[in-house]
Design a protein around this motif. Structure first.
Motif, PDB file in Angstrom:
ATOM      1  N   THR A 316      20.160  17.267  25.090  1.00 49.74           N
ATOM      2  CA  THR A 316      20.365  19.282  25.185  1.00 49.74           C
ATOM      3  C   THR A 316      18.777  19.185  23.850  1.00 49.74           C
ATOM      4  N   LEU A 317      18.991  18.853  22.657  1.00 48.88           N
ATOM      5  CA  LEU A 317      18.109  19.363  21.363  1.00 48.88           C
ATOM      6  C   LEU A 317      16.613  18.380  21.597  1.00 48.88           C
ATOM      7  N   ARG A 318      16.833  17.874  22.247  1.00 49.41           N
ATOM      8  CA  ARG A 318      15.318  16.259  22.831  1.00 49.41           C
ATOM      9  C   ARG A 318      14.445  17.228  23.834  1.00 49.41           C
ATOM     10  N   ASP A 319      15.809  17.723  25.063  1.00 40.77           N
ATOM     11  CA  ASP A 319      14.773  18.664  25.805  1.00 40.77           C
ATOM     12  C   ASP A 319      14.065  20.186  25.209  1.00 40.77           C
ATOM     13  N   GLY A 320      14.709  20.971  25.013  1.00 39.86           N
ATOM     14  CA  GLY A 320      14.242  21.544  24.286  1.00 39.86           C
ATOM     15  C   GLY A 320      13.233  22.050  23.214  1.00 39.86           C
ATOM     16  N   ALA A 321      13.250  20.780  22.007  1.00 41.09           N
ATOM     17  CA  ALA A 321      11.719  20.398  21.778  1.00 41.09           C
ATOM     18  C   ALA A 321      11.078  19.980  22.700  1.00 41.09           C
ATOM     19  N   GLN A 322      10.840  19.392  23.100  1.00 39.89           N
ATOM     20  CA  GLN A 322      10.398  18.750  24.312  1.00 39.89           C
ATOM     21  C   GLN A 322       9.028  19.974  24.879  1.00 39.89           C
ATOM     22  N   ARG A 323       9.831  20.753  25.503  1.00 41.49           N
ATOM     23  CA  ARG A 323       9.319  21.863  26.110  1.00 41.49           C
ATOM     24  C   ARG A 323       8.839  23.126  25.222  1.00 41.49           C
ATOM     25  N   ARG A 324       9.398  22.740  23.657  1.00 44.75           N
ATOM     26  CA  ARG A 324       8.600  23.778  22.541  1.00 44.75           C
ATOM     27  C   ARG A 324       7.564  23.107  22.728  1.00 44.75           C
ATOM     28  N   LEU A 325       7.383  22.118  22.378  1.00 45.31           N
ATOM     29  CA  LEU A 325       6.432  20.905  21.641  1.00 45.31           C
ATOM     30  C   LEU A 325       4.900  21.403  23.415  1.00 45.31           C
ATOM     31  N   ALA A 326       4.983  20.537  23.949  1.00 43.44           N
ATOM     32  CA  ALA A 326       4.972  21.220  25.583  1.00 43.44           C
ATOM     33  C   ALA A 326       3.893  22.367  25.039  1.00 43.44           C
ATOM     34  N   ARG A 327       4.687  23.402  25.467  1.00 38.27           N
ATOM     35  CA  ARG A 327       3.685  24.366  25.033  1.00 38.27           C
ATOM     36  C   ARG A 327       3.013  24.861  23.902  1.00 38.27           C
ATOM     37  N   ARG A 328       3.376  24.460  22.768  1.00 35.99           N
ATOM     38  CA  ARG A 328       2.637  24.545  21.134  1.00 35.99           C
ATOM     39  C   ARG A 328       1.304  23.690  21.991  1.00 35.99           C
ATOM     40  N   LEU A 329       1.307  22.180  22.485  1.00 35.99           N
ATOM     41  CA  LEU A 329       0.147  21.724  22.353  1.00 35.99           C
ATOM     42  C   LEU A 329      -0.747  22.063  23.189  1.00 35.99           C
ATOM     43  N   GLY A 330      -0.640  22.632  24.270  1.00 32.78           N
ATOM     44  CA  GLY A 330      -1.178  23.340  25.563  1.00 32.78           C
ATOM     45  C   GLY A 330      -0.731  22.255  27.213  1.00 32.78           C
ATOM     46  N   LEU A 331       0.392  21.927  27.150  1.00 29.27           N
ATOM     47  CA  LEU A 331       0.396  20.802  28.014  1.00 29.27           C
ATOM     48  C   LEU A 331       0.889  21.921  28.957  1.00 29.27           C
ATOM     49  N   ALA A 332       1.512  21.525  30.178  1.00 30.23           N
ATOM     50  CA  ALA A 332       1.959  21.672  31.349  1.00 30.23           C
ATOM     51  C   ALA A 332       3.350  22.348  31.338  1.00 30.23           C
ATOM     52  N   ALA A 333       4.193  23.369  32.068  1.00 33.13           N
ATOM     53  CA  ALA A 333       5.704  23.113  31.200  1.00 33.13           C
ATOM     54  C   ALA A 333       6.811  22.149  31.249  1.00 33.13           C
ATOM     55  N   ARG A 375      17.049  16.602  12.677  1.00 37.68           N
ATOM     56  CA  ARG A 375      16.007  17.689  11.070  1.00 37.68           C
ATOM     57  C   ARG A 375      14.827  16.924  11.590  1.00 37.68           C
ATOM     58  N   ARG A 376      14.848  15.486  12.115  1.00 41.64           N
ATOM     59  CA  ARG A 376      13.110  15.614  12.482  1.00 41.64           C
ATOM     60  C   ARG A 376      13.019  15.717  13.349  1.00 41.64           C
ATOM     61  N   LEU A 377      13.320  16.243  14.686  1.00 42.21           N
ATOM     62  CA  LEU A 377      12.710  17.124  15.665  1.00 42.21           C
ATOM     63  C   LEU A 377      12.241  18.125  14.992  1.00 42.21           C
ATOM     64  N   SER A 378      12.929  19.427  14.365  1.00 41.32           N
ATOM     65  CA  SER A 378      12.632  19.766  13.051  1.00 41.32           C
ATOM     66  C   SER A 378      11.006  20.331  12.365  1.00 41.32           C
TER      67      SER A 378
END
Length: 395
Positions: A316-333, A375-378
């Motif tokens: 669950t943590l990975r999925d949330g981090a991946q979506r937020r990173l994609a938004r901040r990096l200008g990628l598709a959702a 911690r690493r994902l954060s």
């Protein structure tokens, strides 16, 4: 939330009456259309099969044989098309060729009686029962490429090659043409004084394929040996096979039961339209309880902690981090792990493999590993966010 509420002020009788009439007329039109479609479907399904089916001399579709019948007439041959066994038998004489497709609607006795006065009989298609009745041969396995006549019968001398779809193994004394003794497309039986010819011509002599290869020449060689052709079209209406239908629910009930059931159904629909509740417009109503998103998040977290499911929590943590990173990096959702890892690696100038292991590596099995992963994902999100702000400031 929206709820359906009854109208507070019902319309007057004068206003409701036209509305009800329009609704009733609309339902009557729909019922009439349904009954009309059902009637047409019953008429179509109840029509006798094979009326203009395969190799029908009056059929204009691809499977019909109207083109062959017209070619015979152009050659001066009289073609008599009949769908009655009695009329076909009466039209046969010594200068006549009896032609028909596989007579699956006739019994053995009926077919024997039909062929009795004819000296020349040609079957344009056949089945295993017909081969057994004529004792002319049996089905042969496989197919054959384009093949010439290769037999001693003179009428086939000028026929070019054909591409048969079905082969037969001839019986003793039966001539095999367009093939050999192991498999031939045409069987000619002269053992009984007359001539019986069997060929599978469902495609060879149909309107769609008659002009290909030597199909038309073969048809003229088979049917053009006499001045008249009596073409019998087997139909279920002329069948002599008597079948006994089993009793059904419809045959055991009186005739008035089905109309009565339909009338009751129509009356029920009319009553539902007449007396059914009409709902007013949708109105908004405030929910009595408001559930904060943070409470939902904490509740799910407590359930996960109680279950001690570190792997599910990490996923669950990975999925949330991946979506937020994609938004901040200008990628598709819906960007995948590989796309997010590549973009973050380019942004942070760190090896791609490290990010790939963090975002898609093995899941933790205990709480300590889960905390380290979180911690690493954060840290990764913080670093990407910092570069995003730096990029904006520079711009």
């Amino acid at each position: 939330m929206t709820l359906a509420a009854d109208q507070t002020s019902p319309p007057s009788t004068a206003e409701r009456r036209p509305l009800r009439w329009r609704t009733l007329i609309g339902w009557l039109i729909i019922a009439a259309l349904v009954i009309g479609v059902a009637f047409i479907a019953l008429r179509v399904s109840a029509s006798a099969p094979g009326r203009h089916g395969g190799l029908d001399p009056e059929g204009r579709n691809d499977a019909g044989a109207l083109a062959l019948a017209e070619i015979l007439r152009d050659q001066g041959i009289e073609v008599i098309v009949t769908r009655s066994r009695t009329d076909a038998r009466a039209a046969i004489d010594e200068h006549t060729t009896l032609v028909m497709a596989n007579p699956y609607t006739l019994s053995d006795d009926g077919l024997t009686a039909l062929m009795e006065p004819a000296d020349h009989v040609v079957f344009l298609s056949t089945g295993s029962r017909l081969l057994s009745l004529l004792r002319i041969g049996e089905d042969a396995p496989g197919t054959s490429p384009a093949v010439a006549a290769e037999c001693a019968l003179p009428e086939f001398a000028r026929v070019g090659a054909i591409r048969p779809d079905r082969l037969f193994t001839p019986a003793d004394g039966v001539a095999a043409c367009f093939g050999d003794a192991t498999g031939a497309a045409v069987l000619v039986d002269d053992r009984r004084g007359g001539r019986h010819v069997v060929v599978e011509g469902s495609k060879l002599f149909s309107n769609a394929y008659l002009a290909e290869d030597g199909n038309a020449a073969l048809a003229l060689a088979l049917l053009g040996q006499t001045d008249r052709v009596v073409w019998y079209v087997p139909t279920f209406g002329d069948s002599d096979i008597e079948g006994q239908s089993e009793d059904t629910l419809g045959s055991l009930t009186p005739d008035w039961l089905t109309p009565a059931i339909l009338l009751l159904l129509l009356a029920g629909v009319a009553a539902a339209v007449w007396r059914g509740r009409r709902f007013g417009p949708l109105v908004a109503e405030t929910l009595p309880v408001t559930v904060r998103a943070s409470e939902t998040m904490h509740g799910r977290a407590r359930l996960t902690a109680k279950a001690a499911d570190s792997a599910h929590a990490a996923e669950t943590l990975r999925d949330g981090a991946q979506r937020r990173l994609a938004r901040r990096l200008g990628l598709a959702a819906h960007a995948g792990v590989d796309d997010v890892a590549d973009a973050a690696s380019d942004r942070l100038r760190i090896p791609r493999g490290t990010l790939q292991a963090l975002l898609a590596g093995p899941l933790p099995t205990d709480d300590a590993a889960l905390i380290e992963l979180a911690r690493r994902l954060s840290d990764l999100e913080t670093a990407v966010e910092a570069t995003t702000h730096t990029t904006r400031d520079d711009g």
